[in-house]
Design an enzyme around this catalytic site. Sequence first.
Site, PDB file in Angstrom:
ATOM      1  N   ARG A   1     -10.188 -11.698   2.178  1.00  0.00           N
ATOM      2  CA  ARG A   1     -11.012 -12.780   1.620  1.00  0.00           C
ATOM      3  C   ARG A   1     -10.281 -14.112   1.682  1.00  0.00           C
ATOM      4  O   ARG A   1     -10.901 -15.162   1.757  1.00  0.00           O
ATOM      5  CB  ARG A   1     -11.435 -12.416   0.191  1.00  0.00           C
ATOM      6  CG  ARG A   1     -10.293 -12.180  -0.752  1.00  0.00           C
ATOM      7  CD  ARG A   1     -10.701 -11.426  -2.025  1.00  0.00           C
ATOM      8  NE  ARG A   1     -10.836  -9.979  -1.801  1.00  0.00           N
ATOM      9  CZ  ARG A   1     -11.188  -9.111  -2.734  1.00  0.00           C
ATOM     10  NH1 ARG A   1     -11.476  -9.515  -3.964  1.00  0.00           N
ATOM     11  NH2 ARG A   1     -11.287  -7.830  -2.463  1.00  0.00           N
TER      12      ARG A   1
ATOM     13  N   LYS B   1       0.849  -1.194   0.000  1.00  0.00           N
ATOM     14  CA  LYS B   1       0.000   0.000   0.000  1.00  0.00           C
ATOM     15  C   LYS B   1       0.886   1.246   0.000  1.00  0.00           C
ATOM     16  O   LYS B   1       2.017   1.208   0.484  1.00  0.00           O
ATOM     17  CB  LYS B   1      -0.863   0.028   1.273  1.00  0.00           C
ATOM     18  CG  LYS B   1      -1.996  -0.988   1.302  1.00  0.00           C
ATOM     19  CD  LYS B   1      -2.794  -0.865   2.596  1.00  0.00           C
ATOM     20  CE  LYS B   1      -3.922  -1.887   2.644  1.00  0.00           C
ATOM     21  NZ  LYS B   1      -4.980  -1.637   1.656  1.00  0.00           N
TER      22      LYS B   1
HETATM   23  N1  BES Z   1      -8.113  -3.826   4.506  1.00  0.00           N
HETATM   24  C1  BES Z   1      -8.279  -3.447   3.146  1.00  0.00           C
HETATM   25  C2  BES Z   1      -9.605  -2.729   2.898  1.00  0.00           C
HETATM   26  C3  BES Z   1      -9.676  -1.304   3.371  1.00  0.00           C
HETATM   27  C4  BES Z   1      -9.059  -0.292   2.677  1.00  0.00           C
HETATM   28  C5  BES Z   1     -10.456  -0.994   4.465  1.00  0.00           C
HETATM   29  C6  BES Z   1      -9.186   1.012   3.110  1.00  0.00           C
HETATM   30  C7  BES Z   1     -10.583   0.309   4.892  1.00  0.00           C
HETATM   31  C8  BES Z   1      -9.950   1.305   4.210  1.00  0.00           C
HETATM   32  C9  BES Z   1      -8.270  -4.694   2.265  1.00  0.00           C
HETATM   33  O1  BES Z   1      -7.446  -5.719   2.695  1.00  0.00           O
HETATM   34  C10 BES Z   1      -7.768  -4.261   0.927  1.00  0.00           C
HETATM   35  O2  BES Z   1      -6.656  -3.841   0.850  1.00  0.00           O
HETATM   36  N2  BES Z   1      -8.623  -4.382  -0.072  1.00  0.00           N
HETATM   37  C11 BES Z   1      -8.274  -4.001  -1.405  1.00  0.00           C
HETATM   38  C12 BES Z   1      -8.827  -5.029  -2.344  1.00  0.00           C
HETATM   39  C13 BES Z   1      -8.322  -4.892  -3.756  1.00  0.00           C
HETATM   40  C14 BES Z   1      -6.837  -5.123  -3.814  1.00  0.00           C
HETATM   41  C15 BES Z   1      -9.048  -5.893  -4.626  1.00  0.00           C
HETATM   42  C16 BES Z   1      -8.895  -2.622  -1.669  1.00  0.00           C
HETATM   43  O3  BES Z   1     -10.010  -2.364  -1.191  1.00  0.00           O
HETATM   44  O4  BES Z   1      -8.240  -1.836  -2.323  1.00  0.00           O
HETATM   45 MN    MN Z   2      -5.434  -5.491   2.042  1.00  0.00          MN
END
Ligand code: BES
Ligand code: MN
Length: 496
Positions: free
Chosen positions: A353, A279
């Site tokens: 997931r 990230k």
């Molecule tokens: N924990 C994050 C989701 C999240 C992001 C929650 C920002 C709250 C605020 C999750 O693990 C994630 O990174 N999801 C990705 C999925 C994508 C790579 C398909 C997302 O939402 O960008």
């Molecule tokens: Mn994530």
Amino acid sequence: MEFSVKTGSPGSQRTACAIVPIFEGALRGAAKELDAAAGGALRQLVRGKDASSKLGSTLLVPHTSGGPAARWLLVGCGKADEFDCKRLATALNAALNALKGSSVREAISYLTYEPPGGLDPYYAARLSVETARGATYRFEELKSKNDDKKPRIGRIGIAVGASGDAQEARRGIREGTAIANGADVARDLGNRPPNVCTPTHLADVAREIGGRCQNMKVEVLSEREIEKLEMGAFLSVTQGTEEPARLIVMHYSGAAKDSKPVVLCGKGITFDTGGISLKPPPKMDEMKFDMCGAAGVIGAMAAIGELQPRLNVVAVVPTCENMPSGRATRPGDIVRSMSGKTVEILNTDAEGRLILCDALTYAKRFEPRLMIDVATLTGACVVALGHLHTAVFSKDDDLAAGLLEASRRSLDSAWRMPIDDEYGESLASNFADFANAGSREGGASVAAAFLAKFVDGTPWAHLDIAGVAWRANANKGATGRPVPLLVDFLLHVEDA
Ligand code: BES
Ligand code: MN
Ligand code: ZN
């Protein structure tokens, strides 16, 4: 904080602070009675526009001219015929914020005293407790000096009028206290930094809850045991970290052995860097909250353990970190989940997931009557619903309706979202059964459709709490949601 029911009339009850609702138009209820006891002083404050009936506005009046209350805290409550539990909570929250920095240690809330139109006395009391506890919550265990703006209030009386039902209000206080205790567990876990709130810590807290509650047993599975279960999807997430993963299983047995349990499943990523699909740095610290699904489930179990309802509940919490390293999962790696289905990991940041799909597969061994998973699963959910509603995904209309009703009653709001199989089409892979990430459009539904592939026949709902589990900016911190929703739902399952 202590709560008690007050049945006396406002004109004769002593208190350091009377929290008094001001409705549009003529004075009524508690305001009218206090005004009479104080020779019309309250009326003048409203007439002179010092006090407003605008919902949530407050005026603290040091009242020295006789009456039984040392102070009045006048709180705007809007139109009388629109007053409901939600407005009650907004008004009480405003009142307690107005007491920040004041020396008041005790108050009586007359927001529940003969409310216009009548409110359910159980919910009025319960939600008063939950609101007051939420408004005065502080996370101070890692500060060397406590917040001097912390409200000092330690005792709150919940007034019910002559026509009120004190018995129901008492039940509301008892259940509201248990729910607030559960929400505090969730808030504390969410707020603890990721170097403290590790998978091991989550397991320790779950064990401690198991130790103090009747009819509760807690098992903690080690990484070795997780390997034996062949949870390849879960293991692929924890692969890059030094911190050991855990699978926490909490069993609450409030009903006969053969009564099928409700299974709650919570995402427990104690820090989500994204892994190799790293990230960006801004706000990455917020990914300590990526275990709020786990915290909500453990908090709900703490409340259930306190309330001892007649049903069986099992909590399944997969927990680990998501870190990059030389051993971390690569984009392109293919893993075999516990179900036998293979998954191509296109994005290591879609890790929630992966741990949940194995946890849902594991949950089936309890032959659940229904399963609910709770997760800070997608940024797309935050884009869709902001910070207001929990997203509810379910193919089961009754279960979705039950969750929405619980959300309405508990003021822990939720909104139903679509979960058509078509959302899963973008997860197609040329190399494995499917991929863990697909189209960005409708991303919250795509994630839900991924999980749906692991559920089969069991009634199941997925709650995406990415937008509601914590607040950013000045009031940064965990909210304790969706503990109220989950507990309200479970208390009504018992009825069914
Ligand atoms: N924990 C994050 C989701 C999240 C992001 C929650 C920002 C709250 C605020 C999750 O693990 C994630 O990174 N999801 C990705 C999925 C994508 C790579 C398909 C997302 O939402 O960008
Ligand atoms: Mn994530
Ligand atoms: Zn995550």
